[in-house]
Design a protein around this motif. Structure first.
Motif, PDB file in Angstrom:
ATOM      1  N   ASN A 168       0.834  -1.201   0.000  1.00  0.00           N
ATOM      2  CA  ASN A 168       0.000   0.000   0.000  1.00  0.00           C
ATOM      3  C   ASN A 168       0.870   1.252   0.000  1.00  0.00           C
ATOM      4  O   ASN A 168       1.946   1.272   0.610  1.00  0.00           O
ATOM      5  N   ARG A 169       0.391   2.272  -0.649  1.00  0.00           N
ATOM      6  CA  ARG A 169       1.004   3.602  -0.556  1.00  0.00           C
ATOM      7  C   ARG A 169       0.115   4.456   0.337  1.00  0.00           C
ATOM      8  O   ARG A 169      -1.108   4.285   0.366  1.00  0.00           O
ATOM      9  N   TYR A 170       0.734   5.383   1.056  1.00  0.00           N
ATOM     10  CA  TYR A 170      -0.003   6.232   1.989  1.00  0.00           C
ATOM     11  C   TYR A 170       0.206   7.702   1.632  1.00  0.00           C
ATOM     12  O   TYR A 170       1.345   8.156   1.499  1.00  0.00           O
ATOM     13  N   TYR A 171      -0.913   8.415   1.473  1.00  0.00           N
ATOM     14  CA  TYR A 171      -0.896   9.828   1.110  1.00  0.00           C
ATOM     15  C   TYR A 171      -1.443  10.667   2.257  1.00  0.00           C
ATOM     16  O   TYR A 171      -2.312  10.225   3.018  1.00  0.00           O
ATOM     17  N   LEU A 172      -0.966  11.884   2.360  1.00  0.00           N
ATOM     18  CA  LEU A 172      -1.485  12.822   3.348  1.00  0.00           C
ATOM     19  C   LEU A 172      -2.819  13.365   2.850  1.00  0.00           C
ATOM     20  O   LEU A 172      -2.923  13.842   1.715  1.00  0.00           O
ATOM     21  N   THR A 173      -3.846  13.271   3.686  1.00  0.00           N
ATOM     22  CA  THR A 173      -5.169  13.778   3.317  1.00  0.00           C
ATOM     23  C   THR A 173      -5.274  15.267   3.640  1.00  0.00           C
ATOM     24  O   THR A 173      -4.408  15.842   4.312  1.00  0.00           O
ATOM     25  N   SER A 174      -6.361  15.885   3.194  1.00  0.00           N
ATOM     26  CA  SER A 174      -6.587  17.290   3.548  1.00  0.00           C
ATOM     27  C   SER A 174      -6.791  17.423   5.053  1.00  0.00           C
ATOM     28  O   SER A 174      -6.325  18.386   5.670  1.00  0.00           O
ATOM     29  N   ALA A 175      -7.481  16.430   5.645  1.00  0.00           N
ATOM     30  CA  ALA A 175      -7.620  16.435   7.110  1.00  0.00           C
ATOM     31  C   ALA A 175      -6.261  16.235   7.766  1.00  0.00           C
ATOM     32  O   ALA A 175      -5.976  16.821   8.817  1.00  0.00           O
ATOM     33  N   GLY A 176      -5.417  15.427   7.141  1.00  0.00           N
ATOM     34  CA  GLY A 176      -4.077  15.219   7.666  1.00  0.00           C
ATOM     35  C   GLY A 176      -3.229  16.468   7.604  1.00  0.00           C
ATOM     36  O   GLY A 176      -2.422  16.737   8.506  1.00  0.00           O
ATOM     37  N   GLU A 177      -3.389  17.251   6.550  1.00  0.00           N
ATOM     38  CA  GLU A 177      -2.642  18.507   6.443  1.00  0.00           C
ATOM     39  C   GLU A 177      -3.038  19.464   7.568  1.00  0.00           C
ATOM     40  O   GLU A 177      -2.183  20.131   8.152  1.00  0.00           O
ATOM     41  N   ARG A 178      -4.341  19.512   7.860  1.00  0.00           N
ATOM     42  CA  ARG A 178      -4.796  20.368   8.974  1.00  0.00           C
ATOM     43  C   ARG A 178      -4.263  19.840  10.297  1.00  0.00           C
ATOM     44  O   ARG A 178      -3.831  20.622  11.153  1.00  0.00           O
ATOM     45  N   TRP A 179      -4.319  18.513  10.464  1.00  0.00           N
ATOM     46  CA  TRP A 179      -3.802  17.910  11.695  1.00  0.00           C
ATOM     47  C   TRP A 179      -2.314  18.205  11.854  1.00  0.00           C
ATOM     48  O   TRP A 179      -1.854  18.569  12.944  1.00  0.00           O
TER      49      TRP A 179
END
Length: 318
Positions: A168-179
């Motif tokens: 699996n590849r893991y990407y930063l989400t928009s919620a993750g950017e805020r976090w």
């Protein structure tokens, strides 16, 4: 998470390590043995919507040498060799046994004899079919077996005996950017608040007095007053977060501070904070506060005003 903001990286990429396990080297260098595996950490972040998980493909890992990328092949059910091909051959129409190909150049073509049933087969009674032929033991079959072939050993195994590893590849989400922004801002705000009180601060370091590498989110010390502070910054700290910080604080003789970026903890954590005399701070709306919310475990949320002033606490202990 800040690794994903680099220009040359947009996702955490998987690889297979020397033991055949899925590895994420970029993540692993930021973890220690108490954090668990990189895969577990990434899955936890994905469950929290900080990261998104994208299935790329899966590989088969050799159970003998742990090499990845085993190749599929058909195999001989008699000797397990993968040196076999589908070929057209003459067969006895009665029992389906492959026979020797008649010599078309011969002037007289004799009848063939079936090695399976000993029946005489006239030349005009032969049929042709596609069969799988093993070039090692020279056997024929309609049903070759499935095999995975390791190009490193090389050995062959049934697919069920090989290790199947999804990647699996893991990407930063928009919620993750805020976090991520909230966590980084909270660390900077806490460091600045301590600096304004005369401390020298560092972010994301191991305290210099620690015998082992024990990283903390914020470390502060005042050499003049021989005072040290270790701080952990979390969205909503759990009991393990608090216990880990308390362990570090005792090793380096420092006062522990826990900062919650969503301004809440559950009742069990609140009780642990009181029992271990840990200062609790929240960071909501960009401002540090001594007030935080205690969520009732297994019930409705309740709001407790904790009048434990960060300034007063620091001054009292100095």
């Amino acid at each position: 998470m800040s690794e994903l903001h680099r220009d040359d990286r947009d996702a955490f990429e998987p690889s297979i390590d020397e033991t055949g396990d899925v590895a994420y080297p970029t993540v692993e260098r930021h973890l220690d043995e108490r954090d668990g595996t990189a895969s577990d950490v990434l899955e936890a972040m994905a469950d929290s919507d900080v990261l998104s998980s994208s299935f790329e493909h899966k590989v088969y890992v050799c159970p003998n040498c742990a090499a990845e990328g085993m190749q599929y092949s058909t195999g001989c059910p008699s000797c397990s060799s993968v040196h076999g091909t589908w070929e057209t051959t003459v067969v006895h129409p009665e029992c389906g046994e492959p026979l020797e190909e008649p010599d078309d150049d011969a002037e007289d073509t004799d009848a063939s004899y079936c090695p399976d049933c000993d029946a005489e087969v006239p030349p005009d009674g032969l049929e042709r079919e596609r069969r799988y032929r093993c070039h090692d033991c020279d056997s024929w079959t309609n049903s070759p077996v499935h095999r995975l072939w390791c190009r490193e050993c090389p050995r062959t195994y049934p697919p069920a005996e090989a290790r199947e590893q999804p990647l699996n590849r893991y990407y930063l989400t928009s919620a993750g950017e805020r976090w991520l922004a909230d966590q980084q801002d909270a660390r900077r705000s806490l460091a600045q608040a301590l600096e304004s009180r005369g401390y020298e601060t560092s972010v994301d370091v191991s305290p210099p007095a620690a015998e082992t590498e024990l990283p903390v989110h914020v470390y502060a010390e005042d050499d003049l007053l021989d005072d040290r502070i270790v701080a952990g910054v979390h969205n909503s700290p759990d009991s393990d977060d608090v216990r880990r910080l308390v362990e570090i604080s005792r090793e380096v003789d420092a006062r522990p501070i826990v900062l919650s970026t969503n301004g809440s903890v559950d009742e069990r954590v609140a009780e642990l904070l009181d029992a271990e005399d840990v200062t609790m701070v929240s960071a909501t709306g960009g401002d540090l506060s001594s007030e935080y919310r205690v969520e009732a475990t297994g019930g409705d949320d309740r709001l407790f005003d904790r009048v434990r002033s960060f300034v007063s606490s620091s001054t009292a202990n100095r």
